[in-house]
Scaffold this motif. Structure first.
Motif, PDB file in Angstrom:
ATOM      1  N   ARG A  79       0.831  -1.209   0.000  1.00 52.28           N
ATOM      2  CA  ARG A  79       0.000   0.000   0.000  1.00 52.28           C
ATOM      3  C   ARG A  79       0.865   1.258   0.000  1.00 52.28           C
ATOM      4  NH1 ARG A  79      -3.455  -3.071   3.173  1.00 52.28           N
ATOM      5  NH2 ARG A  79      -2.528  -2.358   5.119  1.00 52.28           N
ATOM      6  N   SER A  80       1.937   1.246   0.770  1.00 49.05           N
ATOM      7  CA  SER A  80       2.828   2.406   0.837  1.00 49.05           C
ATOM      8  C   SER A  80       3.501   2.670  -0.506  1.00 49.05           C
ATOM      9  CB  SER A  80       3.897   2.194   1.909  1.00 49.05           C
ATOM     10  OG  SER A  80       3.301   2.123   3.178  1.00 49.05           O
ATOM     11  N   LEU A  81       3.987   1.611  -1.156  1.00 53.59           N
ATOM     12  CA  LEU A  81       4.626   1.773  -2.461  1.00 53.59           C
ATOM     13  C   LEU A  81       3.621   2.213  -3.518  1.00 53.59           C
ATOM     14  CD1 LEU A  81       7.044  -1.282  -2.404  1.00 53.59           C
ATOM     15  CD2 LEU A  81       7.670   1.148  -2.260  1.00 53.59           C
ATOM     16  N   GLU A  82       2.396   1.714  -3.436  1.00 51.85           N
ATOM     17  CA  GLU A  82       1.355   2.157  -4.363  1.00 51.85           C
ATOM     18  C   GLU A  82       1.030   3.631  -4.155  1.00 51.85           C
ATOM     19  OE1 GLU A  82      -1.723  -0.702  -3.549  1.00 51.85           O
ATOM     20  OE2 GLU A  82      -1.035  -2.037  -5.161  1.00 51.85           O
ATOM     21  N   ARG A  83       0.997   4.072  -2.908  1.00 51.61           N
ATOM     22  CA  ARG A  83       0.751   5.487  -2.604  1.00 51.61           C
ATOM     23  C   ARG A  83       1.890   6.344  -3.158  1.00 51.61           C
ATOM     24  NH1 ARG A  83       0.154   5.340   3.019  1.00 51.61           N
ATOM     25  NH2 ARG A  83      -1.465   3.898   2.454  1.00 51.61           N
ATOM     26  N   LEU A  84       3.128   5.889  -2.969  1.00 55.61           N
ATOM     27  CA  LEU A  84       4.282   6.613  -3.503  1.00 55.61           C
ATOM     28  C   LEU A  84       4.191   6.705  -5.029  1.00 55.61           C
ATOM     29  CD1 LEU A  84       7.049   7.965  -2.987  1.00 55.61           C
ATOM     30  CD2 LEU A  84       8.062   5.690  -3.195  1.00 55.61           C
ATOM     31  N   ALA A  85       3.851   5.608  -5.682  1.00 63.29           N
ATOM     32  CA  ALA A  85       3.731   5.606  -7.142  1.00 63.29           C
ATOM     33  C   ALA A  85       2.588   6.496  -7.616  1.00 63.29           C
ATOM     34  CB  ALA A  85       3.531   4.176  -7.652  1.00 63.29           C
ATOM     35  N   HIS A  86       1.507   6.542  -6.859  1.00 68.52           N
ATOM     36  CA  HIS A  86       0.382   7.405  -7.220  1.00 68.52           C
ATOM     37  C   HIS A  86       0.764   8.876  -7.096  1.00 68.52           C
ATOM     38  CE1 HIS A  86      -3.365   9.667  -6.482  1.00 68.52           C
ATOM     39  NE2 HIS A  86      -3.817   8.888  -7.447  1.00 68.52           N
ATOM     40  N   ASP A  87       1.450   9.202  -6.008  1.00 63.62           N
ATOM     41  CA  ASP A  87       1.870  10.592  -5.781  1.00 63.62           C
ATOM     42  C   ASP A  87       2.985  11.011  -6.723  1.00 63.62           C
ATOM     43  OD1 ASP A  87       0.044  10.707  -3.730  1.00 63.62           O
ATOM     44  OD2 ASP A  87       1.536  10.470  -2.134  1.00 63.62           O
ATOM     45  N   HIS A  88       3.793  10.056  -7.170  1.00 65.42           N
ATOM     46  CA  HIS A  88       4.952  10.337  -8.020  1.00 65.42           C
ATOM     47  C   HIS A  88       4.962   9.360  -9.184  1.00 65.42           C
ATOM     48  CE1 HIS A  88       6.240  13.108  -4.992  1.00 65.42           C
ATOM     49  NE2 HIS A  88       5.938  12.185  -4.119  1.00 65.42           N
ATOM     50  N   PRO A  89       4.195   9.636 -10.221  1.00 69.76           N
ATOM     51  CA  PRO A  89       4.032   8.666 -11.321  1.00 69.76           C
ATOM     52  C   PRO A  89       5.277   8.398 -12.152  1.00 69.76           C
ATOM     53  CG  PRO A  89       2.917  10.729 -11.815  1.00 69.76           C
ATOM     54  CD  PRO A  89       3.407  10.839 -10.401  1.00 69.76           C
ATOM     55  N   PHE A  90       6.399   9.020 -11.815  1.00 68.46           N
ATOM     56  CA  PHE A  90       7.635   8.714 -12.528  1.00 68.46           C
ATOM     57  C   PHE A  90       8.167   7.347 -12.145  1.00 68.46           C
ATOM     58  CE2 PHE A  90       8.722  10.980  -8.691  1.00 68.46           C
ATOM     59  CZ  PHE A  90       9.732  10.227  -8.143  1.00 68.46           C
ATOM     60  N   LEU A  91       7.692   6.760 -11.035  1.00 66.72           N
ATOM     61  CA  LEU A  91       8.152   5.427 -10.643  1.00 66.72           C
ATOM     62  C   LEU A  91       7.641   4.413 -11.652  1.00 66.72           C
ATOM     63  CD1 LEU A  91       7.477   5.531  -6.792  1.00 66.72           C
ATOM     64  CD2 LEU A  91       9.606   5.978  -8.003  1.00 66.72           C
ATOM     65  N   LEU A  92       8.535   3.568 -12.153  1.00 73.70           N
ATOM     66  CA  LEU A  92       8.143   2.571 -13.137  1.00 73.70           C
ATOM     67  C   LEU A  92       7.635   1.303 -12.488  1.00 73.70           C
ATOM     68  CD1 LEU A  92      11.061   2.717 -15.717  1.00 73.70           C
ATOM     69  CD2 LEU A  92       8.758   3.640 -15.939  1.00 73.70           C
ATOM     70  N   THR A  93       8.463   0.760 -11.620  1.00 76.86           N
ATOM     71  CA  THR A  93       8.095  -0.508 -11.014  1.00 76.86           C
ATOM     72  C   THR A  93       8.725  -0.604  -9.636  1.00 76.86           C
ATOM     73  OG1 THR A  93       8.019  -2.903 -11.375  1.00 76.86           O
ATOM     74  CG2 THR A  93      10.040  -1.794 -12.015  1.00 76.86           C
ATOM     75  N   SER A  94       8.026  -1.255  -8.752  1.00 78.86           N
ATOM     76  CA  SER A  94       8.534  -1.518  -7.406  1.00 78.86           C
ATOM     77  C   SER A  94       8.317  -2.991  -7.112  1.00 78.86           C
ATOM     78  CB  SER A  94       7.777  -0.686  -6.364  1.00 78.86           C
ATOM     79  OG  SER A  94       7.947   0.678  -6.578  1.00 78.86           O
ATOM     80  N   ARG A  95       9.311  -3.577  -6.470  1.00 77.89           N
ATOM     81  CA  ARG A  95       9.181  -4.951  -5.985  1.00 77.89           C
ATOM     82  C   ARG A  95       9.396  -4.895  -4.487  1.00 77.89           C
ATOM     83  NH1 ARG A  95      12.964  -8.815  -9.199  1.00 77.89           N
ATOM     84  NH2 ARG A  95      14.516  -7.376  -8.426  1.00 77.89           N
ATOM     85  N   TYR A  96       8.717  -5.763  -3.743  1.00 80.16           N
ATOM     86  CA  TYR A  96       8.781  -5.660  -2.291  1.00 80.16           C
ATOM     87  C   TYR A  96       8.635  -7.022  -1.618  1.00 80.16           C
ATOM     88  CZ  TYR A  96       3.820  -6.553  -2.318  1.00 80.16           C
ATOM     89  OH  TYR A  96       2.605  -7.156  -2.501  1.00 80.16           O
TER      90      TYR A  96
END
Length: 169
Positions: A79-96
């Motif tokens: 959820r935190s990484l999704e929030r970060l990606a939503h706020d900053h759409p320059f993120l391509l992909t996150s793995r966790y």
């Protein structure tokens, strides 16, 4: 979203904010995407400078940021990484996982030092707004576009950032 060109403070503050690759403010227009979600701009962007001053050229850098720390519930990390990606759409992909994560994206910057400085601030500056775990940065790779493509072509680089989004390891 209030992000301007690299190095320019957002309205009302004196600090530099993270830039969004592909935003109209960062590139002077909409940037297209290729299959590996790299902005299609092929060369650096020349910045306008007052007459007689040197023009800076920005380049594209592929960033891989690795963080780790104490175990956290994987659902909360996602959820935190999704929030970060939503706020900053320059993120391509996150793995966790419950104790580590990896974030990959393209950054527009004048040189490697600027790209690395922005990347090193990403986790800490957005820890509270995205509710990120209190993990530390344990790895950072910053490579230029040519090196990224050479590695992929030779089969030892990261696969293209597809599917884009947040995924478990």
């Amino acid at each position: 979203m209030g992000r301007g060109r690299p190095g320019a403070p957002p309205r009302g503050t004196a600090e530099r904010t993270l830039t969004s690759v592909g935003s109209a403010a960062a590139t002077g227009g909409e940037a297209g995407r290729t299959d590996d979600d790299e902005p299609t701009e092929r060369h650096g962007t020349a910045r306008r400078a007052p007459e007689g001053e040197r023009r800076e050229t920005s380049r594209m850098w592929h960033i891989t940021l690795s963080v780790s720390g104490a175990q956290a519930p994987p659902a909360e990390v996602r959820r935190s990484l999704e929030r970060l990606a939503h706020d900053h759409p320059f993120l391509l992909t996150s793995r966790y996982a419950g104790d580590h994560a990896e974030i990959r994206y393209w950054e527009e910057a004048r040189d490697l030092h600027d790209a690395a400085a922005v990347a090193l601030r990403l986790w800490g500056e957005h820890r509270s707004t995205a509710n990120l775990p209190p993990w530390e940065i344990v790895g950072l790779e910053v490579i230029d576009r040519e090196t990224y493509h050479q590695r992929v072509a030779e089969g030892y680089g990261p696969p293209p950032a597809s599917p884009v989004g947040v995924h478990p390891f």
